[in-house]
Motif scaffolding. Sequence first.
Motif, PDB file in Angstrom:
ATOM      1  N   THR A 115      38.855  36.681  36.410  1.00 22.52           N
ATOM      2  CA  THR A 115      38.519  38.043  36.867  1.00 22.52           C
ATOM      3  C   THR A 115      37.768  37.997  38.192  1.00 22.52           C
ATOM      4  N   GLN A 116      37.144  36.866  38.532  1.00 19.20           N
ATOM      5  CA  GLN A 116      36.403  36.726  39.786  1.00 19.20           C
ATOM      6  C   GLN A 116      37.304  36.446  40.989  1.00 19.20           C
ATOM      7  N   TRP A 165      45.522  39.425  41.204  1.00 20.36           N
ATOM      8  CA  TRP A 165      46.091  40.585  40.513  1.00 20.36           C
ATOM      9  C   TRP A 165      45.042  41.471  39.849  1.00 20.36           C
ATOM     10  N   GLU A 166      43.783  41.118  39.994  1.00 21.21           N
ATOM     11  CA  GLU A 166      42.701  41.857  39.325  1.00 21.21           C
ATOM     12  C   GLU A 166      42.636  43.330  39.720  1.00 21.21           C
ATOM     13  N   ASP A 167      43.001  43.662  40.937  1.00 15.29           N
ATOM     14  CA  ASP A 167      42.864  45.049  41.395  1.00 15.29           C
ATOM     15  C   ASP A 167      44.124  45.885  41.187  1.00 15.29           C
ATOM     16  N   LEU A 168      45.104  45.372  40.445  1.00 12.04           N
ATOM     17  CA  LEU A 168      46.344  46.121  40.230  1.00 12.04           C
ATOM     18  C   LEU A 168      46.203  47.233  39.195  1.00 12.04           C
ATOM     19  N   ASP A 169      45.298  47.053  38.248  1.00 10.26           N
ATOM     20  CA  ASP A 169      45.135  48.035  37.180  1.00 10.26           C
ATOM     21  C   ASP A 169      43.688  48.044  36.694  1.00 10.26           C
ATOM     22  N   PRO A 170      42.923  49.095  37.042  1.00  4.85           N
ATOM     23  CA  PRO A 170      41.521  49.144  36.610  1.00  4.85           C
ATOM     24  C   PRO A 170      41.362  49.263  35.093  1.00  4.85           C
ATOM     25  N   ASP A 230      50.526  36.335  46.963  1.00  7.89           N
ATOM     26  CA  ASP A 230      49.519  36.475  45.902  1.00  7.89           C
ATOM     27  C   ASP A 230      48.768  35.150  45.703  1.00  7.89           C
ATOM     28  N   LYS A 265      46.302  34.798  48.525  1.00  5.61           N
ATOM     29  CA  LYS A 265      45.155  35.692  48.317  1.00  5.61           C
ATOM     30  C   LYS A 265      44.236  35.128  47.229  1.00  5.61           C
ATOM     31  N   LYS A 295      40.296  33.869  47.560  1.00 14.43           N
ATOM     32  CA  LYS A 295      39.228  34.416  46.718  1.00 14.43           C
ATOM     33  C   LYS A 295      38.543  33.302  45.923  1.00 14.43           C
TER      34      LYS A 295
END
Length: 149
Positions: free
Chosen positions: A31-32, A36-41, A134, A137, A141
């Motif tokens: 999650t850090q 793909w973490e920001d694709l679905d809140p 991806d 990215k 990160k």
Amino acid sequence: MTENVVVERMERIAATPEQLLPHISRLPEWTQWSPWEDLDPDLKRQYSGEPGAVGSSYEWSGNRKAGSGSMRITAVDPDGVGIHLDFTRPFKSSNELRFVLQPEGDATRVIWRMETPRKLYTRFVDLDKLVGGDFEKGLRKLKQVAETP
């Protein structure tokens, strides 16, 4: 014999393999840094097994962009982490991931590699273009997370 499609990206990170292993092998840590973490809140997650251990797994279900699937740790060793990845939505596929950790002085070369059997859809979809960015990215990160004191 089935031909495989391979997507691979690399990043040099100022951390030792021992420092990087927990970020990669412990699936809740993704999650850090996952791209793909920001694709679905509202992404729904479920973890099982001992984090960082072979056999531990992660299942997710999300919107159209995030899709759904599961990951299972298949190997954790000084040279990296193996992961079996199954997508169930938006399309079904089965993939093998490997994070290769190669020490380079005071840093580590991290190689994120995905291998999947060539299927009908891969003849029409350029997987390198689809997920290569991806991977880049995610590695950037991961570098930020690992290099931040």
